[in-house]
Design an enzyme around this catalytic site. Sequence first.
Site, PDB file in Angstrom:
ATOM      1  N   LEU A   1     109.808   9.511  62.250  1.00  0.00           N
ATOM      2  CA  LEU A   1     109.655   8.555  61.158  1.00  0.00           C
ATOM      3  C   LEU A   1     108.184   8.459  60.802  1.00  0.00           C
ATOM      4  O   LEU A   1     107.338   8.190  61.659  1.00  0.00           O
ATOM      5  CB  LEU A   1     110.175   7.172  61.585  1.00  0.00           C
ATOM      6  CG  LEU A   1     109.857   6.012  60.632  1.00  0.00           C
ATOM      7  CD1 LEU A   1     110.552   6.198  59.285  1.00  0.00           C
ATOM      8  CD2 LEU A   1     110.249   4.674  61.260  1.00  0.00           C
ATOM      9  N   ASP A   2     107.868   8.664  59.525  1.00  0.00           N
ATOM     10  CA  ASP A   2     106.500   8.567  59.026  1.00  0.00           C
ATOM     11  C   ASP A   2     106.410   7.342  58.114  1.00  0.00           C
ATOM     12  O   ASP A   2     106.871   7.371  56.979  1.00  0.00           O
ATOM     13  CB  ASP A   2     106.143   9.847  58.262  1.00  0.00           C
ATOM     14  CG  ASP A   2     104.691   9.879  57.791  1.00  0.00           C
ATOM     15  OD1 ASP A   2     103.968   8.889  58.030  1.00  0.00           O
ATOM     16  OD2 ASP A   2     104.291  10.898  57.188  1.00  0.00           O
TER      17      ASP A   2
ATOM     18  N   GLY B   1     104.617   5.084  55.714  1.00  0.00           N
ATOM     19  CA  GLY B   1     103.485   5.248  54.811  1.00  0.00           C
ATOM     20  C   GLY B   1     103.153   6.722  54.683  1.00  0.00           C
ATOM     21  O   GLY B   1     102.042   7.146  54.984  1.00  0.00           O
ATOM     22  N   CYS B   2     104.100   7.509  54.228  1.00  0.00           N
ATOM     23  CA  CYS B   2     104.016   8.972  54.295  1.00  0.00           C
ATOM     24  C   CYS B   2     103.121   9.589  53.238  1.00  0.00           C
ATOM     25  O   CYS B   2     102.917  10.809  53.231  1.00  0.00           O
ATOM     26  CB  CYS B   2     105.408   9.584  54.199  1.00  0.00           C
ATOM     27  SG  CYS B   2     106.233   9.299  52.605  1.00  0.00           S
ATOM     28  N   GLY B   3     102.575   8.779  52.309  1.00  0.00           N
ATOM     29  CA  GLY B   3     101.689   9.325  51.291  1.00  0.00           C
ATOM     30  C   GLY B   3     102.394  10.365  50.439  1.00  0.00           C
ATOM     31  O   GLY B   3     103.539  10.199  50.029  1.00  0.00           O
ATOM     32  N   TRP B   4     101.688  11.471  50.191  1.00  0.00           N
ATOM     33  CA  TRP B   4     102.240  12.542  49.354  1.00  0.00           C
ATOM     34  C   TRP B   4     102.982  13.592  50.183  1.00  0.00           C
ATOM     35  O   TRP B   4     103.197  14.707  49.734  1.00  0.00           O
ATOM     36  CB  TRP B   4     101.132  13.201  48.550  1.00  0.00           C
ATOM     37  CG  TRP B   4     100.545  12.299  47.503  1.00  0.00           C
ATOM     38  CD1 TRP B   4     101.014  12.102  46.238  1.00  0.00           C
ATOM     39  CD2 TRP B   4      99.386  11.458  47.618  1.00  0.00           C
ATOM     40  NE1 TRP B   4     100.223  11.202  45.557  1.00  0.00           N
ATOM     41  CE2 TRP B   4      99.216  10.786  46.380  1.00  0.00           C
ATOM     42  CE3 TRP B   4      98.476  11.204  48.648  1.00  0.00           C
ATOM     43  CZ2 TRP B   4      98.168   9.889  46.150  1.00  0.00           C
ATOM     44  CZ3 TRP B   4      97.440  10.310  48.420  1.00  0.00           C
ATOM     45  CH2 TRP B   4      97.296   9.673  47.181  1.00  0.00           C
TER      46      TRP B   4
ATOM     47  N   ILE C   1     105.632   3.095  49.466  1.00  0.00           N
ATOM     48  CA  ILE C   1     105.872   2.091  48.429  1.00  0.00           C
ATOM     49  C   ILE C   1     105.239   2.517  47.109  1.00  0.00           C
ATOM     50  O   ILE C   1     105.143   1.716  46.178  1.00  0.00           O
ATOM     51  CB  ILE C   1     105.332   0.713  48.846  1.00  0.00           C
ATOM     52  CG1 ILE C   1     103.840   0.789  49.184  1.00  0.00           C
ATOM     53  CG2 ILE C   1     106.134   0.159  50.017  1.00  0.00           C
ATOM     54  CD1 ILE C   1     103.196  -0.561  49.399  1.00  0.00           C
TER      55      ILE C   1
ATOM     56  N   GLU D   1     104.505   7.280  42.604  1.00  0.00           N
ATOM     57  CA  GLU D   1     103.860   8.571  42.393  1.00  0.00           C
ATOM     58  C   GLU D   1     103.912   9.401  43.670  1.00  0.00           C
ATOM     59  O   GLU D   1     104.183  10.605  43.648  1.00  0.00           O
ATOM     60  CB  GLU D   1     102.408   8.370  41.950  1.00  0.00           C
ATOM     61  CG  GLU D   1     102.248   7.761  40.569  1.00  0.00           C
ATOM     62  CD  GLU D   1     102.505   8.764  39.460  1.00  0.00           C
ATOM     63  OE1 GLU D   1     102.350   9.979  39.703  1.00  0.00           O
ATOM     64  OE2 GLU D   1     102.850   8.339  38.344  1.00  0.00           O
TER      65      GLU D   1
ATOM     66  N   CYS E   1      81.788   3.021  51.454  1.00  0.00           N
ATOM     67  CA  CYS E   1      82.593   3.112  52.673  1.00  0.00           C
ATOM     68  C   CYS E   1      82.003   4.132  53.639  1.00  0.00           C
ATOM     69  O   CYS E   1      81.990   3.913  54.857  1.00  0.00           O
ATOM     70  CB  CYS E   1      84.030   3.479  52.330  1.00  0.00           C
ATOM     71  SG  CYS E   1      84.964   2.156  51.529  1.00  0.00           S
TER      72      CYS E   1
END
Length: 385
Positions: free
Chosen positions: A174-175, A177-180, A200, A203, A356
């Site tokens: 399970l990932d 917040g898997c992004g792209w 969430i 895109e 940052c």
Amino acid sequence: MSFLVSPSNKQAKTNDRWHSAAQQLAETAGVGFNGTEPWDIQVRNPCFYRRLFQEGLIGLGESYMEGWWECERLDLLFTRLVEAHLGEKMPKQLPILISLIWARIVNRQSRQRAWIVGEEHYDLGNDLFEVMLDSRMQYSCAYWQAANNLEEAQASKLDLICRKLAIEPGMKLLDIGCGWGGLAEYAASHYGASVVGITISKEQHQLARERCKGLDVEIRLQDYRDLNQKFDRVVSVGMFEHVGPRNYDTFFKVVKQALSESGLFLLHTIGSLTTDLTVNPWIEKYIFPNGCLPSMLQITQSSEDLFVVEDWHNFGADYDHTLVEWEKRFTAGWPDLRENYSDSFYRMFRYYLLSCAGGFRARDLQLWQILFSYQGVPGGIRVPR
């Protein structure tokens, strides 16, 4: 004889007073105004000094976005500002105090509000992130130990995660917040994992599904609180910063429920040296709404009695290198992006990346990979580096 002073002279004297106060503050960090060092601030609008004190960190960032000042090396400037703790020496503005009170009263990362950061940041446009990131579009700290470029460093990070999790063919991963979909694709194609990734961002969801087409990967548009399934391994990379202190307990309980009794969980997150409920107000306003960086105390308190900590790895210095590389790519690719974004956005995004970088270079910001086990691994784990 008249002692009246013209408005222009009054304004000039007022600016001089603010200039003097700002100079005294900046000198504690070795920063000058209109000097010759690459980290010196070149002031283009004399009202900058007053705005700095009246609006604090938000005023500093917004005035740069508006072209009130320039700096040859923003990363060097912010390294010095952070090392001198100048943010703590500036007066606290009312909006910051209100934000702090609001964070204590309201769950800013509730189910309803959790989607805001996806809409306002991650959905900015895949064209932006495709230009700035590596080919797998990893929007988190790379691992530079044995890498020569960003592509190698991000691949090393993904491989390090898979090795720490000891992923074997057929394992369910399970990932969160898997992004792209870069990690999901890597774990499935290189380690034979069966992956479920959740995000969430609309895109990210669309592109991740395209990236992982033909692999044993399912990408869902889903909040982590709606999970109801068991996995052999769980990973979360660069997502915990959006969970929020009021939800840390819930997050770890959700992971515990999703993990098999012989399972491992790896949390990859930016970390704060101190426990707080808010972040840099400019970052909050323009980059990551409702974000909050966890401290070691918050992580350990919320995971206590749920997991065994098998390893805690800090390679925050690598984020400095990563952010500088992202800024180089963003700047080089700007001619292809400027039709879709404003000049103010260009200045905002460079300011974000390089400020940052300065924070990580000053070691004020950390990057942690924490490996948890469900109930302790018999004999322990020799964790890869």
